[in-house]
Design a protein around this motif. Structure first.
Motif, PDB file in Angstrom:
ATOM      1  N   PRO A  99       9.315  -2.369  10.716  1.00  0.00           N
ATOM      2  CA  PRO A  99       9.906  -3.624  11.195  1.00  0.00           C
ATOM      3  C   PRO A  99       9.478  -4.799  10.332  1.00  0.00           C
ATOM      4  N   GLU A 100      10.418  -5.676  10.013  1.00  0.00           N
ATOM      5  CA  GLU A 100      10.134  -6.793   9.121  1.00  0.00           C
ATOM      6  C   GLU A 100       9.311  -7.891   9.791  1.00  0.00           C
ATOM      7  N   ASP A 101       9.417  -8.001  11.106  1.00  0.00           N
ATOM      8  CA  ASP A 101       8.776  -9.103  11.817  1.00  0.00           C
ATOM      9  C   ASP A 101       7.436  -8.730  12.446  1.00  0.00           C
ATOM     10  N   ILE A 102       6.945  -7.508  12.163  1.00  0.00           N
ATOM     11  CA  ILE A 102       5.671  -7.056  12.716  1.00  0.00           C
ATOM     12  C   ILE A 102       4.766  -6.637  11.557  1.00  0.00           C
ATOM     13  N   PRO A 103       3.542  -7.203  11.457  1.00  0.00           N
ATOM     14  CA  PRO A 103       2.639  -6.877  10.339  1.00  0.00           C
ATOM     15  C   PRO A 103       1.960  -5.528  10.523  1.00  0.00           C
ATOM     16  N   VAL A 104       2.715  -4.455  10.352  1.00  0.00           N
ATOM     17  CA  VAL A 104       2.193  -3.104  10.564  1.00  0.00           C
ATOM     18  C   VAL A 104       1.121  -2.785   9.517  1.00  0.00           C
ATOM     19  N   PRO A 105      -0.073  -2.343   9.944  1.00  0.00           N
ATOM     20  CA  PRO A 105      -1.104  -1.944   8.986  1.00  0.00           C
ATOM     21  C   PRO A 105      -0.628  -0.791   8.098  1.00  0.00           C
ATOM     22  N   LEU A 106      -0.954  -0.879   6.820  1.00  0.00           N
ATOM     23  CA  LEU A 106      -0.569   0.137   5.841  1.00  0.00           C
ATOM     24  C   LEU A 106      -1.847   0.829   5.379  1.00  0.00           C
ATOM     25  N   ILE A 107      -2.068   2.057   5.832  1.00  0.00           N
ATOM     26  CA  ILE A 107      -3.337   2.745   5.612  1.00  0.00           C
ATOM     27  C   ILE A 107      -3.174   3.813   4.531  1.00  0.00           C
ATOM     28  N   LEU A 108      -3.949   3.691   3.473  1.00  0.00           N
ATOM     29  CA  LEU A 108      -3.886   4.602   2.331  1.00  0.00           C
ATOM     30  C   LEU A 108      -4.787   5.808   2.577  1.00  0.00           C
ATOM     31  N   LYS A 109      -4.169   6.990   2.651  1.00  0.00           N
ATOM     32  CA  LYS A 109      -4.931   8.216   2.898  1.00  0.00           C
ATOM     33  C   LYS A 109      -5.109   8.984   1.594  1.00  0.00           C
ATOM     34  N   ALA A 110      -6.293   9.573   1.422  1.00  0.00           N
ATOM     35  CA  ALA A 110      -6.571  10.360   0.228  1.00  0.00           C
ATOM     36  C   ALA A 110      -7.692  11.348   0.543  1.00  0.00           C
ATOM     37  N   ARG A 111      -8.015  12.171  -0.445  1.00  0.00           N
ATOM     38  CA  ARG A 111      -9.014  13.215  -0.229  1.00  0.00           C
ATOM     39  C   ARG A 111     -10.399  12.820  -0.709  1.00  0.00           C
ATOM     40  N   SER A 112     -10.502  11.693  -1.386  1.00  0.00           N
ATOM     41  CA  SER A 112     -11.797  11.243  -1.902  1.00  0.00           C
ATOM     42  C   SER A 112     -11.745   9.744  -2.144  1.00  0.00           C
ATOM     43  N   ARG A 113     -12.892   9.132  -2.368  1.00  0.00           N
ATOM     44  CA  ARG A 113     -12.924   7.703  -2.675  1.00  0.00           C
ATOM     45  C   ARG A 113     -12.216   7.414  -3.997  1.00  0.00           C
ATOM     46  N   GLU A 114     -12.385   8.321  -4.956  1.00  0.00           N
ATOM     47  CA  GLU A 114     -11.740   8.121  -6.252  1.00  0.00           C
ATOM     48  C   GLU A 114     -10.231   8.074  -6.105  1.00  0.00           C
ATOM     49  N   GLU A 115      -9.695   8.986  -5.315  1.00  0.00           N
ATOM     50  CA  GLU A 115      -8.242   8.993  -5.103  1.00  0.00           C
ATOM     51  C   GLU A 115      -7.797   7.816  -4.241  1.00  0.00           C
ATOM     52  N   THR A 116      -8.693   7.327  -3.371  1.00  0.00           N
ATOM     53  CA  THR A 116      -8.385   6.145  -2.580  1.00  0.00           C
ATOM     54  C   THR A 116      -8.182   4.937  -3.479  1.00  0.00           C
ATOM     55  N   ILE A 117      -9.029   4.812  -4.491  1.00  0.00           N
ATOM     56  CA  ILE A 117      -8.893   3.708  -5.447  1.00  0.00           C
ATOM     57  C   ILE A 117      -7.580   3.841  -6.221  1.00  0.00           C
ATOM     58  N   VAL A 118      -7.247   5.079  -6.632  1.00  0.00           N
ATOM     59  CA  VAL A 118      -5.971   5.328  -7.317  1.00  0.00           C
ATOM     60  C   VAL A 118      -4.810   4.923  -6.415  1.00  0.00           C
ATOM     61  N   ASN A 119      -4.907   5.266  -5.141  1.00  0.00           N
ATOM     62  CA  ASN A 119      -3.867   4.890  -4.178  1.00  0.00           C
ATOM     63  C   ASN A 119      -3.668   3.382  -4.141  1.00  0.00           C
ATOM     64  N   LEU A 120      -4.763   2.652  -4.074  1.00  0.00           N
ATOM     65  CA  LEU A 120      -4.677   1.192  -4.000  1.00  0.00           C
ATOM     66  C   LEU A 120      -4.054   0.627  -5.270  1.00  0.00           C
ATOM     67  N   GLN A 121      -4.479   1.136  -6.408  1.00  0.00           N
ATOM     68  CA  GLN A 121      -3.937   0.657  -7.685  1.00  0.00           C
ATOM     69  C   GLN A 121      -2.447   0.953  -7.789  1.00  0.00           C
ATOM     70  N   THR A 122      -2.039   2.155  -7.368  1.00  0.00           N
ATOM     71  CA  THR A 122      -0.629   2.530  -7.424  1.00  0.00           C
ATOM     72  C   THR A 122       0.190   1.694  -6.455  1.00  0.00           C
ATOM     73  N   PHE A 123      -0.345   1.465  -5.259  1.00  0.00           N
ATOM     74  CA  PHE A 123       0.364   0.655  -4.274  1.00  0.00           C
ATOM     75  C   PHE A 123       0.624  -0.745  -4.819  1.00  0.00           C
ATOM     76  N   ARG A 124      -0.379  -1.352  -5.414  1.00  0.00           N
ATOM     77  CA  ARG A 124      -0.224  -2.706  -5.942  1.00  0.00           C
ATOM     78  C   ARG A 124       0.749  -2.732  -7.121  1.00  0.00           C
ATOM     79  N   LYS A 125       0.691  -1.704  -7.963  1.00  0.00           N
ATOM     80  CA  LYS A 125       1.537  -1.671  -9.158  1.00  0.00           C
ATOM     81  C   LYS A 125       2.991  -1.387  -8.833  1.00  0.00           C
ATOM     82  N   LYS A 126       3.242  -0.446  -7.927  1.00  0.00           N
ATOM     83  CA  LYS A 126       4.604   0.019  -7.683  1.00  0.00           C
ATOM     84  C   LYS A 126       5.321  -0.719  -6.556  1.00  0.00           C
ATOM     85  N   PHE A 127       4.541  -1.248  -5.616  1.00  0.00           N
ATOM     86  CA  PHE A 127       5.176  -1.809  -4.431  1.00  0.00           C
ATOM     87  C   PHE A 127       4.979  -3.317  -4.256  1.00  0.00           C
TER      88      PHE A 127
END
Length: 278
Positions: A246-274
């Motif tokens: 929904p556009e009018d509700i600030p839904v939390p966006l939670i990045l799931k991964a298998r390790s902290r290293e992949e969590t950082i990759v997730n964050l970097q990819t999210f910022r770059k692509k989205f």
């Protein structure tokens, strides 16, 4: 796919998923704050986070640190809480544990708890297998209805979200029961995008129809080998799925991964692509 979000506007919605391997809740909060992430979801499959192991002093310390670092906490309830159990004593035990999970979240000032309904048991039949919801529709509906009613009754101050189990949200019995509670705004939905990979179009349409009830979103990629993959490393096309939110509700966006290293990759990819840069 680019620029779906403005980073400055969306960053307070972004969070990290703390897997069962994250044994130190305070360290995970520090990790999130380091990367300017304002939410952490703790997986209660981590026994160190279970209600009976969390001392009052520990709870106070986590709550104090989260407030200091401006990190909001939520919980992912264990997936083995069987809301569909037809056995009286087992169902009572499940609900007792469910209440303990909710009370722990309340003690930590968490904003939400995410539950999932377990996959349907399939019973052998001369024609193959039948889902238990088809064999015992009334009994399953009664069990689920009791579960959701108890869950809501004890959830003051906490958003209770039901996450999608592949193939289950559109089961006629389960769907009818969820519809009743969602309509009364007693329960909310968590859109687990990684789980949609193993679902059909009907489940996607279910979230489109109920988009106003989505209060959580788990982001992870998936392919034929499994899920919890970093964004962009699997086969999921995220743009049409994120557009469900929904556009009018600030839904939390939670990045799931298998390790902290992949969590950082997730964050970097999210910022770059989205996200746009400003």
């Amino acid at each position: 796919m680019k620029n779906m979000f403005n980073w400055d506007k969306v960053k307070d919605r972004v969070g990290f998923y703390a897997s069962w391997q994250e044994r130190d809740a305070s360290a995970m909060i520090e990790f999130a704050a380091k990367y300017e992430v304002r939410r952490v979801v703790f997986d209660l499959l981590n026994l160190d986070m279970s209600p009976e192991r969390m001392k009052k002093k520990t709870i106070h310390g986590i709550k104090k640190l989260a407030k200091k670092k401006k990190v909001r906490t939520s919980f992912r309830a264990p997936k083995d809480l069987d809301f569909l159990s037809l056995h009286h004593n087992i169902h009572q035990a499940v609900m007792s544990r469910t209440i303990e999970v909710v009370e722990l979240a309340q003690a930590l000032d968490a904003e939400s708890v995410v539950f999932s309904i377990p996959p349907r048991i399939r019973l052998p039949h001369p024609d193959g297998f039948l889902p238990i919801t088809e064999v015992y529709p009334k009994e399953i509906r009664d069990a689920l209805s009791r579960s959701l009613h108890i869950l809501y009754a004890f959830s003051d101050g906490i958003d209770v979200c039901i996450s999608n189990t592949p193939g289950l949200m559109t089961d006629p019995v389960v769907n009818a029961c969820l519809k009743e509670f969602i309509k009364k705004e007693q329960l909310w939905l968590c859109l687990d995008i990684g789980n949609l990979f193993r679902s059909d179009a009907n489940e996607l349409n279910y979230f489109v129809r109920n988009r106003k009830s989505i209060r959580h979103c788990f982001l992870h990629d998936a392919d034929q080998t499994g899920d919890h993959l970093p964004l962009g490393s699997g086969e999921i096309e995220f743009k049409p799925l994120l557009e469900i939110l929904p556009e009018d509700i600030p839904v939390p966006l939670i990045l799931k991964a298998r390790s902290r290293e992949e969590t950082i990759v997730n964050l970097q990819t999210f910022r770059k692509k989205f996200c746009s840069k400003t």
